[in-house]
Design a protein around this motif. Structure first.
Motif, short mmCIF file in Angstrom:
data_model
loop_
_atom_site.label_atom_id
_atom_site.label_comp_id
_atom_site.label_asym_id
_atom_site.label_seq_id
_atom_site.Cartn_x
_atom_site.Cartn_y
_atom_site.Cartn_z
N LEU A 65 0.83 -1.21 0.00
CA LEU A 65 0.00 0.00 0.00
C LEU A 65 0.86 1.26 0.00
O LEU A 65 0.57 2.22 -0.72
N LYS A 66 1.92 1.27 0.80
CA LYS A 66 2.81 2.43 0.86
C LYS A 66 3.45 2.69 -0.50
O LYS A 66 3.53 3.85 -0.95
N MET A 67 3.90 1.65 -1.17
CA MET A 67 4.48 1.81 -2.51
C MET A 67 3.46 2.43 -3.47
O MET A 67 3.79 3.32 -4.26
N TYR A 68 2.22 1.95 -3.38
CA TYR A 68 1.17 2.43 -4.28
C TYR A 68 0.83 3.90 -4.00
O TYR A 68 0.80 4.71 -4.92
N VAL A 69 0.58 4.24 -2.74
CA VAL A 69 0.19 5.62 -2.43
C VAL A 69 1.34 6.60 -2.72
O VAL A 69 1.09 7.73 -3.13
N ASP A 70 2.57 6.16 -2.51
CA ASP A 70 3.71 7.03 -2.85
C ASP A 70 3.75 7.28 -4.36
O ASP A 70 3.98 8.42 -4.79
N ARG A 71 3.54 6.24 -5.16
CA ARG A 71 3.55 6.39 -6.61
C ARG A 71 2.42 7.31 -7.08
O ARG A 71 2.59 8.11 -7.99
N LYS A 72 1.27 7.20 -6.43
CA LYS A 72 0.11 8.04 -6.79
C LYS A 72 0.16 9.42 -6.14
O LYS A 72 -0.66 10.28 -6.45
N GLN A 73 1.09 9.59 -5.21
CA GLN A 73 1.23 10.84 -4.45
C GLN A 73 -0.03 11.18 -3.66
O GLN A 73 -0.43 12.33 -3.55
N TRP A 74 -0.66 10.13 -3.11
CA TRP A 74 -1.81 10.32 -2.24
C TRP A 74 -1.31 10.54 -0.82
O TRP A 74 -0.33 9.92 -0.39
N ILE A 75 -1.99 11.36 -0.09
CA ILE A 75 -1.63 11.63 1.31
C ILE A 75 -2.55 10.78 2.19
O ILE A 75 -3.76 11.01 2.26
N THR A 76 -1.96 9.76 2.83
CA THR A 76 -2.75 8.87 3.69
C THR A 76 -2.33 8.96 5.15
O THR A 76 -3.00 8.42 6.01
N GLY A 77 -1.21 9.62 5.43
CA GLY A 77 -0.66 9.55 6.78
C GLY A 77 -0.21 8.13 7.04
O GLY A 77 0.19 7.41 6.11
N ASP A 78 -0.28 7.71 8.28
CA ASP A 78 0.13 6.35 8.62
C ASP A 78 -0.84 5.33 8.05
O ASP A 78 -2.05 5.55 8.03
N ILE A 79 -0.28 4.22 7.60
CA ILE A 79 -1.09 3.09 7.15
C ILE A 79 -0.93 2.00 8.21
O ILE A 79 0.19 1.63 8.56
N MET A 80 -2.03 1.51 8.74
CA MET A 80 -1.99 0.45 9.75
C MET A 80 -2.74 -0.76 9.21
O MET A 80 -3.84 -0.62 8.67
N VAL A 81 -2.13 -1.93 9.37
CA VAL A 81 -2.75 -3.17 8.94
C VAL A 81 -2.77 -4.13 10.12
O VAL A 81 -1.73 -4.47 10.68
N GLN A 82 -3.95 -4.53 10.53
CA GLN A 82 -4.11 -5.51 11.61
C GLN A 82 -4.58 -6.81 10.99
O GLN A 82 -5.49 -6.82 10.15
N VAL A 83 -3.94 -7.91 11.39
CA VAL A 83 -4.32 -9.22 10.88
C VAL A 83 -4.63 -10.12 12.06
O VAL A 83 -3.86 -10.20 13.02
N CYS A 84 -5.77 -10.79 11.99
CA CYS A 84 -6.18 -11.76 13.00
C CYS A 84 -6.34 -13.11 12.31
O CYS A 84 -6.67 -13.18 11.13
N LEU A 85 -6.10 -14.17 13.06
CA LEU A 85 -6.22 -15.52 12.52
C LEU A 85 -7.15 -16.33 13.40
O LEU A 85 -6.97 -16.39 14.62
N GLU A 86 -8.16 -16.92 12.78
CA GLU A 86 -9.13 -17.74 13.50
C GLU A 86 -9.14 -19.13 12.87
O GLU A 86 -9.17 -19.26 11.64
#
Length: 140
Positions: A65-86
């Protein structure tokens, strides 16, 4: 005893000794420790194997996601990804379900947020986990 080393694009070696469940992981450039929680006999000296699996998906998603938003020059601030496993066992059929939640500290419009979801679903670890996996095992 001669060791057969598989020539692969990526490789990790795990070594476990006498200390219950403490496992040394060696990648090309890094050494890590995996362990199990104290309640099942480990000493909680590092993430569990399941934690590493979830971490791989979370990190890959965030980096993609960071690579993509940097290439698009979008301003997202921090990107957080939470993963849970059930783990589920329904009528003798075992399955695992990952739940992944992506959030950005600076919200984008709905169209861009939808595009981020599409990009998250195309990260290499997501693709690896959602396609057939074959594990070839040998013992020496």
């Amino acid at each position: 005893m001669e060791k057969n080393i598989v020539k692969a694009i990526k490789s990790v070696t795990a070594t476990i000794g006498a200390e219950n469940y403490k496992t040394l992981l060696q990648t090309k450039h890094h050494q890590l420790i995996a362990d199990e929680p104290e309640q099942i006999g480990g000493k909680n000296q590092g993430p569990s194997p399941s934690d590493f699996l979830m971490s791989g998906l979370a990190a890959c998603t965030a980096i993609t996601l960071k690579m993509y938003v940097d290439r698009k020059q979008w301003i997202t601030g921090d990107i957080m990804v939470q993963v849970c496993l059930e783990h589920k066992n329904e009528n003798g059929h075992f399955s695992s379900v990952f739940t992944r939640i992506v959030s950005v500290s600076q919200k984008l419009d709905d169209e861009k947020m939808q595009r981020l979801l599409e990009i998250a679903n195309s990260c290499p670890i997501h693709n690896l986990l959602t396609n057939p996996i074959h594990i070839n095992t040998s013992i020496e």
